[in-house]
Each structure stands twice: as C-alpha cells, then as structure tokens.
Design a protein around this motif. Structure first.
Motif, PDB file in Angstrom:
ATOM      1  N   MET A  81       0.833  -1.202   0.000  1.00 28.44           N
ATOM      2  CA  MET A  81       0.000   0.000   0.000  1.00 28.44           C
ATOM      3  C   MET A  81       0.869   1.255   0.000  1.00 28.44           C
ATOM      4  SD  MET A  81      -3.063  -1.092   2.653  1.00 28.44           S
ATOM      5  CE  MET A  81      -3.892   0.488   2.529  1.00 28.44           C
ATOM      6  N   ARG A  82       1.932   1.224   0.787  1.00 29.57           N
ATOM      7  CA  ARG A  82       2.830   2.384   0.815  1.00 29.57           C
ATOM      8  C   ARG A  82       3.499   2.584  -0.546  1.00 29.57           C
ATOM      9  NH1 ARG A  82       4.593  -0.580   5.516  1.00 29.57           N
ATOM     10  NH2 ARG A  82       3.334   0.072   7.321  1.00 29.57           N
ATOM     11  N   ALA A  83       3.820   1.481  -1.218  1.00 29.33           N
ATOM     12  CA  ALA A  83       4.482   1.569  -2.517  1.00 29.33           C
ATOM     13  C   ALA A  83       3.585   2.194  -3.583  1.00 29.33           C
ATOM     14  CB  ALA A  83       4.936   0.176  -2.967  1.00 29.33           C
ATOM     15  N   MET A  84       2.253   2.146  -3.372  1.00 32.13           N
ATOM     16  CA  MET A  84       1.319   2.679  -4.363  1.00 32.13           C
ATOM     17  C   MET A  84       0.705   4.006  -3.922  1.00 32.13           C
ATOM     18  SD  MET A  84       1.658   0.591  -6.788  1.00 32.13           S
ATOM     19  CE  MET A  84       0.325   0.914  -7.961  1.00 32.13           C
ATOM     20  N   LEU A  85       1.320   4.672  -2.977  1.00 29.76           N
ATOM     21  CA  LEU A  85       0.805   5.964  -2.523  1.00 29.76           C
ATOM     22  C   LEU A  85       0.717   6.967  -3.658  1.00 29.76           C
ATOM     23  CD1 LEU A  85       2.395   6.512   0.998  1.00 29.76           C
ATOM     24  CD2 LEU A  85      -0.014   6.844   0.421  1.00 29.76           C
ATOM     25  N   ALA A  86       1.673   6.934  -4.581  1.00 25.96           N
ATOM     26  CA  ALA A  86       1.665   7.898  -5.684  1.00 25.96           C
ATOM     27  C   ALA A  86       0.497   7.673  -6.631  1.00 25.96           C
ATOM     28  CB  ALA A  86       2.984   7.828  -6.457  1.00 25.96           C
ATOM     29  N   ALA A  87       0.018   6.420  -6.727  1.00 29.18           N
ATOM     30  CA  ALA A  87      -1.107   6.120  -7.622  1.00 29.18           C
ATOM     31  C   ALA A  87      -2.458   6.394  -6.972  1.00 29.18           C
ATOM     32  CB  ALA A  87      -1.047   4.655  -8.076  1.00 29.18           C
ATOM     33  N   ALA A  88      -2.518   6.281  -5.641  1.00 28.45           N
ATOM     34  CA  ALA A  88      -3.774   6.531  -4.919  1.00 28.45           C
ATOM     35  C   ALA A  88      -3.454   7.313  -3.653  1.00 28.45           C
ATOM     36  CB  ALA A  88      -4.478   5.216  -4.595  1.00 28.45           C
ATOM     37  N   PRO A  89      -2.948   8.541  -3.791  1.00 30.07           N
ATOM     38  CA  PRO A  89      -2.444   9.268  -2.618  1.00 30.07           C
ATOM     39  C   PRO A  89      -3.488   9.536  -1.547  1.00 30.07           C
ATOM     40  CG  PRO A  89      -2.602  10.714  -4.542  1.00 30.07           C
ATOM     41  CD  PRO A  89      -2.817   9.320  -5.025  1.00 30.07           C
ATOM     42  N   ALA A  90      -4.633  10.060  -1.930  1.00 28.96           N
ATOM     43  CA  ALA A  90      -5.646  10.403  -0.932  1.00 28.96           C
ATOM     44  C   ALA A  90      -6.226   9.157  -0.277  1.00 28.96           C
ATOM     45  CB  ALA A  90      -6.759  11.227  -1.577  1.00 28.96           C
ATOM     46  N   HIS A  91      -6.538   8.135  -1.076  1.00 30.97           N
ATOM     47  CA  HIS A  91      -7.198   6.942  -0.555  1.00 30.97           C
ATOM     48  C   HIS A  91      -6.247   6.090   0.285  1.00 30.97           C
ATOM     49  CE1 HIS A  91      -9.521   8.229  -4.068  1.00 30.97           C
ATOM     50  NE2 HIS A  91     -10.566   7.678  -3.486  1.00 30.97           N
ATOM     51  N   ASN A  92      -5.049   5.803  -0.241  1.00 33.10           N
ATOM     52  CA  ASN A  92      -4.135   4.950   0.510  1.00 33.10           C
ATOM     53  C   ASN A  92      -3.658   5.601   1.797  1.00 33.10           C
ATOM     54  OD1 ASN A  92      -4.275   2.810  -1.257  1.00 33.10           O
ATOM     55  ND2 ASN A  92      -2.075   2.626  -1.535  1.00 33.10           N
ATOM     56  N   ARG A  93      -3.425   6.906   1.744  1.00 32.61           N
ATOM     57  CA  ARG A  93      -2.919   7.585   2.936  1.00 32.61           C
ATOM     58  C   ARG A  93      -3.920   7.492   4.091  1.00 32.61           C
ATOM     59  NH1 ARG A  93      -1.264  11.645   0.597  1.00 32.61           N
ATOM     60  NH2 ARG A  93       0.932  11.100   0.578  1.00 32.61           N
ATOM     61  N   CYS A  94      -5.190   7.756   3.807  1.00 35.10           N
ATOM     62  CA  CYS A  94      -6.160   7.738   4.902  1.00 35.10           C
ATOM     63  C   CYS A  94      -6.355   6.324   5.440  1.00 35.10           C
ATOM     64  CB  CYS A  94      -7.485   8.366   4.476  1.00 35.10           C
ATOM     65  SG  CYS A  94      -8.410   7.476   3.220  1.00 35.10           S
ATOM     66  N   TYR A  95      -6.258   5.297   4.577  1.00 32.52           N
ATOM     67  CA  TYR A  95      -6.410   3.934   5.074  1.00 32.52           C
ATOM     68  C   TYR A  95      -5.194   3.486   5.870  1.00 32.52           C
ATOM     69  CZ  TYR A  95     -10.938   2.577   3.386  1.00 32.52           C
ATOM     70  OH  TYR A  95     -12.287   2.472   3.241  1.00 32.52           O
ATOM     71  N   LEU A  96      -4.007   3.883   5.439  1.00 32.99           N
ATOM     72  CA  LEU A  96      -2.823   3.553   6.218  1.00 32.99           C
ATOM     73  C   LEU A  96      -2.921   4.154   7.622  1.00 32.99           C
ATOM     74  CD1 LEU A  96      -0.105   4.031   3.454  1.00 32.99           C
ATOM     75  CD2 LEU A  96      -0.550   1.910   4.698  1.00 32.99           C
ATOM     76  N   GLU A  97      -3.389   5.382   7.710  1.00 32.71           N
ATOM     77  CA  GLU A  97      -3.538   6.029   9.009  1.00 32.71           C
ATOM     78  C   GLU A  97      -4.644   5.375   9.841  1.00 32.71           C
ATOM     79  OE1 GLU A  97      -4.110  10.189   8.392  1.00 32.71           O
ATOM     80  OE2 GLU A  97      -2.196  10.462   7.351  1.00 32.71           O
ATOM     81  N   ALA A  98      -5.765   5.075   9.200  1.00 35.15           N
ATOM     82  CA  ALA A  98      -6.892   4.481   9.931  1.00 35.15           C
ATOM     83  C   ALA A  98      -6.555   3.081  10.430  1.00 35.15           C
ATOM     84  CB  ALA A  98      -8.129   4.449   9.048  1.00 35.15           C
ATOM     85  N   ILE A  99      -5.906   2.286   9.585  1.00 35.06           N
ATOM     86  CA  ILE A  99      -5.537   0.926   9.993  1.00 35.06           C
ATOM     87  C   ILE A  99      -4.587   0.970  11.182  1.00 35.06           C
ATOM     88  CG2 ILE A  99      -4.262  -1.141   9.280  1.00 35.06           C
ATOM     89  CD1 ILE A  99      -5.410  -0.546   6.403  1.00 35.06           C
ATOM     90  N   ALA A 100      -3.602   1.868  11.116  1.00 33.38           N
ATOM     91  CA  ALA A 100      -2.661   1.997  12.235  1.00 33.38           C
ATOM     92  C   ALA A 100      -3.376   2.408  13.514  1.00 33.38           C
ATOM     93  CB  ALA A 100      -1.579   3.020  11.881  1.00 33.38           C
ATOM     94  N   ALA A 101      -4.350   3.304  13.394  1.00 34.50           N
ATOM     95  CA  ALA A 101      -5.080   3.768  14.577  1.00 34.50           C
ATOM     96  C   ALA A 101      -5.928   2.650  15.176  1.00 34.50           C
ATOM     97  CB  ALA A 101      -5.960   4.961  14.199  1.00 34.50           C
ATOM     98  N   VAL A 102      -6.596   1.861  14.333  1.00 32.98           N
ATOM     99  CA  VAL A 102      -7.423   0.763  14.847  1.00 32.98           C
ATOM    100  C   VAL A 102      -6.549  -0.318  15.474  1.00 32.98           C
ATOM    101  CG1 VAL A 102      -9.189  -0.950  14.285  1.00 32.98           C
ATOM    102  CG2 VAL A 102      -9.208   1.245  13.124  1.00 32.98           C
ATOM    103  N   ARG A 103      -5.393  -0.573  14.889  1.00 34.19           N
ATOM    104  CA  ARG A 103      -4.474  -1.572  15.460  1.00 34.19           C
ATOM    105  C   ARG A 103      -4.065  -1.206  16.891  1.00 34.19           C
ATOM    106  NH1 ARG A 103      -2.796  -5.625  12.199  1.00 34.19           N
ATOM    107  NH2 ARG A 103      -2.452  -5.216   9.967  1.00 34.19           N
ATOM    108  N   GLU A 104      -3.892   0.091  17.138  1.00 32.71           N
ATOM    109  CA  GLU A 104      -3.518   0.519  18.480  1.00 32.71           C
ATOM    110  C   GLU A 104      -4.603   0.182  19.501  1.00 32.71           C
ATOM    111  OE1 GLU A 104      -2.658   4.657  18.283  1.00 32.71           O
ATOM    112  OE2 GLU A 104      -0.883   4.420  17.018  1.00 32.71           O
ATOM    113  N   VAL A 105      -5.851   0.239  19.038  1.00 33.33           N
ATOM    114  CA  VAL A 105      -6.980  -0.016  19.935  1.00 33.33           C
ATOM    115  C   VAL A 105      -7.314  -1.503  20.014  1.00 33.33           C
ATOM    116  CG1 VAL A 105      -9.394   0.568  20.382  1.00 33.33           C
ATOM    117  CG2 VAL A 105      -7.885   2.270  19.372  1.00 33.33           C
TER     118      VAL A 105
END
Length: 396
Positions: free
Chosen positions: A115-139
């Motif tokens: 997902m990080r490798a494809m940030l340039a192809a889907a910047p808005a979508h991948n970035r928010c999911y990477l952040e959301a997934i990390a946040a849910v993992r913490e909880v």
C-alpha cells in the motif's frame, strides 16, 4: 463471528458491525470532519435496541479518537451491542490499492508495504487507510485485520484488457496496468444479479456517485472496467477529469501552469464542476441545465456520453447484453440519468418503463415486461460485501 467494517475517508470514518455468517447488523456509526476540535459530527446506532445518538460540534482531532468513541458506545452497557471489544473477531477495511496484492488479504506487513508503494497512484485513498488501519491496530492489537481491496473483483479481467502499450518492464517492475476499482459495489451487484438472473448472464454495472465507473460482468466475474491505473481515470467524476490525454500535463506546463495548478484542476476543479461551472453535485447541475444553463447541459451530456460509450464497448466484449445495473448515489436516485442513458442504448434492446423508473423505490427492475435487456436499480451495500469477504478470508 463478530466483524467490524471500517470505511475511511480523508476526513471521515464509517463503521458497521455484523454478526456473521447470519449477516445481522448489530450497530453502525460514523464520524464526519475528522481533524476538527469543535465541528466534528458523531453518530451511533444500535440496530437491535433502536438506540440512536447524533452529536454535532464535537472534538475529534484524529482517527484514533473517532474509533475509540465508537467502540465506547459499542460496548456501553446502556446502548452497546457487544460486551467488550474482545468480542470483535475481525476488522475489515475497504482498502484501495497495494502493489502485488489485488484481492482480499490479511493486512500483514508485506501487504501494508505494498500500500505504501502505491501511494503515488492513490495518494488520498491509501494515505487515509494507512492512518486508519494503524489507529485501529492501536486499539485492537490482537484482532485479525483484512483488506478487501477495491481491485479485488477485477482480478479476473483478461490481461489483454488490462495491459497498456508501455514497455513490459513498467508492468513487471512498477505494476503499471488497468486496475479497476469500486469492487465492493460491482461485486455486490454481481451477487444480486445471480439471484435475479441466475448463474449465467452478461451485464454492465454502472456505479454512479461522487466518483463513477462502469464494469463488464460475465456470469458473476468482472471482465473489464472503465478505471485505469488510478482512480482519476475513466468517466468524469464530480470534480475529477476522468480520462484525458497523457500529454496534457506537459502541454499545460508549457503554457505556464504550475504542477500544483494542474493537479488541482484535474483532481479538485474538473469533472462536472469544471465543465458546468455550477457545482460538483449532479443535482445542482441538472437543475441549472433545466433552467437553460448551456454549460450545465453540456456537463450532463458529457457525463451520459461517457457511460454510454463504455456500455457499448463492454457489450461488444461480452458478446451481447442481458442486463444493465445502476447503483451508487446517482445510479440509485437519478431517474433522469437512467432515462438519458437508456434512451441512448435503446437500440440494444433496452425498453425502459417511464413509470417504474420514476416512481419505484428500492431494488427493482425498471424496464417494460418482455424487454430484451433488463435494467435493474440496486442499492449499493458495500459494507455487506466487505463483511462477506472479510469473513471468508483465510487468516494466518
């Protein structure tokens, strides 16, 4: 198994909790304006108890705050649907793009790196999911996480319809190909068509909303998509240009525009908004067109023409057409757009019923009895589609 579905946007979170495989919805909720300290909106609903909460002017500075607040409601003794967060067996995400992982996958570190490798192809979508997934993992650190990628339904598209005429190493090394997106919506439509039409059918699914795409479906499998490598391609969108000439960027640079101006024009100021000059919301564009606004009328015509072009092309690829599906916010709610599209493909055997198209509600067939091609309106239920795939995904 209790499954939590999380749908993340750049400033929003949506949740739905299912008891699978019964597909019973236990609770739902969401946060709008994530990042605000005094203007966020929070909502929660316990489906079984009929309890609803809606708060405005809230402080939700980040994804984690929104997730924690939803989980607090979900496990509250008075309004909750679960005894504790430990009852959640899996969390499913409507993820977008990961290099090398295009189907349904447990969100392991290699998948996340893709997902990080494809940030340039889907910047808005991948970035928010990477952040959301990390946040849910913490909880929920011990819970299995599954990504139902928006490319997953399209892995059955033949290579000759996916490959670009680019150097082969671009495909092998960088994954340059037509991807296809909106899998959650198109695959759910395919599931519905299996019940409506039986196992064998040739269909074109039109997901029309803020963004839109057209998908060719043969016997439940995707055979082509209007999307390309990125989500900026295909149909014009509410404020995205859709398909444009590959040299347009360099041409506009030569005319004195900056890179930032071009990107903003293509991703924020194009599409229905760019052509009409009225709005990115099709409802307002249609109203302006009815009042005689020529640019608004042109925007509607361009939008419909793109849909019709793909229906014609995909019908040829499928060897004919048995049914046509309209889904998504516009597809479900705009009788005008459905009528305009169907009028232009009437030669293919579409006999739209004016009464059914304008007056019916919910999932339904809107063609006349005996129409050679059936037209269905199917309400998108992307969360259920994601829940089904999350439940079925093998976990390590």
């Amino acid at each position: 198994m209790i499954i939590l579905i999380c749908n993340a946007g750049s400033t929003s979170l949506k949740f739905k909790v299912y008891d699978m495989p019964a597909e019973t919805v236990l609770a739902a909720g969401g946060v709008e304006r994530v990042g605000s300290r005094d203007d966020a909106i929070f909502r929660y609903e316990n489906e079984s108890r009929g309890v609803k909460q809606h708060f405005e002017g809230q402080c939700v500075p980040d994804y984690r705050t929104g997730i924690e607040r939803f989980l607090a409601c979900l496990t509250d003794p008075a309004i909750g649907a679960l005894p504790s967060v430990e009852a959640i067996g899996r969390v499913g995400f409507k993820t977008v793009l990961s290099r090398g992982y295009y189907g349904v996958h447990e969100l392991t570190e290699p998948v996340m790196e893709g997902m990080r490798a494809m940030l340039a192809a889907a910047p808005a979508h991948n970035r928010c999911y990477l952040e959301a997934i990390a946040a849910v993992r913490e909880v929920l650190p011990e819970t299995v996480f599954v990504g139902v990628f928006e490319t997953s339904f399209h892995t059955t598209i033949p290579l000759e319809r996916r490959i670009y005429g680019v150097p082969w190493e671009w495909y092998e090394k960088y994954g340059v190909q037509r991807m296809g997106y909106h899998s959650a919506s198109h695959s759910y439509a395919a599931d519905c068509l299996a019940e409506l039409e039986g196992p064998e059918y040739r269909a074109v699914s039109c997901h029309l909303g803020g963004s839109g795409s057209v998908c060719a479906i043969l016997n439940g499998e995707s055979r082509d998509s209007s999307f390309g490598l990125t989500l900026e391609t295909g149909l014009i969108h509410n404020n995205r240009t859709g398909e444009v000439d590959g040299d347009l960027f360099d041409y506009l640079l030569s005319q004195g525009l900056t890179r930032e101006e071009i990107v903003r024009g293509m991703t924020k100021e194009g599409g229905l908004l760019g052509i009409s000059g009225v709005s990115q919301d099709l409802r307002y564009v249609l109203e302006a067109a009815e009042r005689g606004n020529e640019r608004a009328r042109l925007a509607v015509d361009v939008y419909v023409t793109g849909i019709v072009r793909y229906i014609g092309a995909f019908s040829a690829e499928l060897g004919g057409l048995d049914c046509l599906v309209f889904t998504g916010g516009i597809g479900e709610n705009s009788a005008v757009i459905r009528a305009e599209v169907c009028r232009r493909v009437a030669h293919m055997g579409v006999r739209l019923s004016k009464e059914k198209n304008e007056n019916g509600r919910g999932d339904r067939c809107v063609t006349e009895d005996g129409s050679p091609v059936r037209v269905y309106v199917i309400a998108a239920n992307e969360e259920l589609g994601v829940a089904r795939k999350t439940y079925a995904c093998p976990a390590s």
